[in-house]
Design an enzyme around this catalytic site. Sequence first.
Site, PDB file in Angstrom:
ATOM      1  N   GLU A  39      83.574  41.545 -32.695  1.00  0.00           N
ATOM      2  CA  GLU A  39      84.803  41.762 -33.457  1.00  0.00           C
ATOM      3  C   GLU A  39      86.064  41.206 -32.812  1.00  0.00           C
ATOM      4  O   GLU A  39      87.108  41.170 -33.449  1.00  0.00           O
ATOM      5  CB  GLU A  39      84.976  43.252 -33.744  1.00  0.00           C
ATOM      6  CG  GLU A  39      85.396  44.073 -32.552  1.00  0.00           C
ATOM      7  CD  GLU A  39      86.461  45.089 -32.921  1.00  0.00           C
ATOM      8  OE1 GLU A  39      86.754  45.256 -34.105  1.00  0.00           O
ATOM      9  OE2 GLU A  39      87.028  45.690 -31.991  1.00  0.00           O
ATOM     10  N   ASN A  67      86.956  47.851 -35.718  1.00  0.00           N
ATOM     11  CA  ASN A  67      88.251  48.043 -36.377  1.00  0.00           C
ATOM     12  C   ASN A  67      88.982  46.723 -36.652  1.00  0.00           C
ATOM     13  O   ASN A  67      89.906  46.679 -37.463  1.00  0.00           O
ATOM     14  CB  ASN A  67      89.146  48.968 -35.543  1.00  0.00           C
ATOM     15  CG  ASN A  67      89.391  48.450 -34.146  1.00  0.00           C
ATOM     16  OD1 ASN A  67      88.446  48.231 -33.383  1.00  0.00           O
ATOM     17  ND2 ASN A  67      90.643  48.264 -33.773  1.00  0.00           N
ATOM     18  N   HIS A  68      88.567  45.638 -35.990  1.00  0.00           N
ATOM     19  CA  HIS A  68      89.146  44.321 -36.267  1.00  0.00           C
ATOM     20  C   HIS A  68      88.288  43.509 -37.241  1.00  0.00           C
ATOM     21  O   HIS A  68      88.429  42.279 -37.310  1.00  0.00           O
ATOM     22  CB  HIS A  68      89.329  43.539 -34.966  1.00  0.00           C
ATOM     23  CG  HIS A  68      90.411  44.070 -34.080  1.00  0.00           C
ATOM     24  ND1 HIS A  68      91.750  43.942 -34.379  1.00  0.00           N
ATOM     25  CD2 HIS A  68      90.349  44.748 -32.902  1.00  0.00           C
ATOM     26  CE1 HIS A  68      92.469  44.513 -33.419  1.00  0.00           C
ATOM     27  NE2 HIS A  68      91.641  45.004 -32.510  1.00  0.00           N
ATOM     28  N   HIS A 153      81.558  52.409 -32.272  1.00  0.00           N
ATOM     29  CA  HIS A 153      82.814  51.712 -31.989  1.00  0.00           C
ATOM     30  C   HIS A 153      83.920  52.749 -31.986  1.00  0.00           C
ATOM     31  O   HIS A 153      84.413  53.153 -33.052  1.00  0.00           O
ATOM     32  CB  HIS A 153      83.047  50.632 -33.053  1.00  0.00           C
ATOM     33  CG  HIS A 153      84.007  49.581 -32.631  1.00  0.00           C
ATOM     34  ND1 HIS A 153      83.661  48.555 -31.786  1.00  0.00           N
ATOM     35  CD2 HIS A 153      85.323  49.393 -32.931  1.00  0.00           C
ATOM     36  CE1 HIS A 153      84.699  47.762 -31.593  1.00  0.00           C
ATOM     37  NE2 HIS A 153      85.728  48.260 -32.274  1.00  0.00           N
ATOM     38  N   HIS A 178      84.205  48.881 -28.013  1.00  0.00           N
ATOM     39  CA  HIS A 178      85.623  48.994 -28.356  1.00  0.00           C
ATOM     40  C   HIS A 178      86.555  49.100 -27.156  1.00  0.00           C
ATOM     41  O   HIS A 178      87.631  48.496 -27.167  1.00  0.00           O
ATOM     42  CB  HIS A 178      85.898  50.178 -29.289  1.00  0.00           C
ATOM     43  CG  HIS A 178      87.349  50.348 -29.645  1.00  0.00           C
ATOM     44  ND1 HIS A 178      88.052  49.399 -30.363  1.00  0.00           N
ATOM     45  CD2 HIS A 178      88.240  51.350 -29.360  1.00  0.00           C
ATOM     46  CE1 HIS A 178      89.308  49.821 -30.525  1.00  0.00           C
ATOM     47  NE2 HIS A 178      89.442  50.985 -29.916  1.00  0.00           N
ATOM     48  N   HIS A 180      86.180  48.064 -24.010  1.00  0.00           N
ATOM     49  CA  HIS A 180      86.149  46.848 -23.201  1.00  0.00           C
ATOM     50  C   HIS A 180      85.956  47.086 -21.708  1.00  0.00           C
ATOM     51  O   HIS A 180      86.157  46.169 -20.911  1.00  0.00           O
ATOM     52  CB  HIS A 180      87.420  46.023 -23.406  1.00  0.00           C
ATOM     53  CG  HIS A 180      87.577  45.457 -24.783  1.00  0.00           C
ATOM     54  ND1 HIS A 180      88.426  44.404 -25.072  1.00  0.00           N
ATOM     55  CD2 HIS A 180      86.989  45.780 -25.966  1.00  0.00           C
ATOM     56  CE1 HIS A 180      88.354  44.114 -26.357  1.00  0.00           C
ATOM     57  NE2 HIS A 180      87.491  44.955 -26.923  1.00  0.00           N
TER      58      HIS A 180
END
Length: 271
Positions: A39, A67-68, A153, A178, A180
């Site tokens: 994403e 979410n992206h 996520h 999510h 990272h």
Amino acid sequence: MRLLYLGDVVGRSGRDAVQEHLPALRKSLKLDAVIVCGENAAHGFGINIRIVQDMLEMGVDVITLGNHAWDQREILPYIDKQPRLIRPANFPPGTPGRGSVIHVTERGRKVLVIQVMGRLFMDPLDDPFQVLEAELARHPLRAAVDAIVVDVHAEATSEKAAIGHFCDGRVTLVVGSHTHVPTADHAIFPGGTAYQSDAGMCGDYDSVIGMRKEGATQRFVRKLPGEKLIPAEGPGTLCGLFVESDDATGLARRVEPVRLGGRLSQVMPVL
């Protein structure tokens, strides 16, 4: 069955890390399936059609979003045409695409991949627990599929852990994406489900979660809108999780992190 999950791919550094290491990993770990969170692959925000096609050609079997998901608008009409690209299953009804897919491996094994998005500190989507309950009722482990991977996520590790325990004994792997940052809590839960709160990102760790550190840091220092966030472009680290499942039960019998290249300490499972 041997599965590899790779965390959020951030920009060109992340894509280059996957391209550099994945072909050798498929051979050395004798992988049956590779799942990647893509994403942030398109310059840090979303994914585009060319990158999807490139990843599939690299040896990725399923790409998850988050979410992206819709940052690159061209994905909206494309996602319905590409079943190997999935978005969170708890998006509202009518959202383009699908939240799960059954991937059939070269050996004919069925791997169900599901993605859900958390609700703590994120958009208030549909209940991920109810969505997972419905998915697992439709596709029970071993009765319908040989392995199940759940990509959570989410921001909060508490929510990720709760989903992990909710699924324990019913899926092969619950892994977070999510944030990272690779967490050190990989384990096999009492019921046999492998778990890690976050697999980390594939990208340049000389950064602020994948973005150039100067601009990202100034947003905290000055509390003013700054320059647009841009992915860091130094050497990338490939971060993920390797899981080996029991063919008789579909549950995990081995789970180990994978970290190759870039700045982080290197970890490579050995068969």
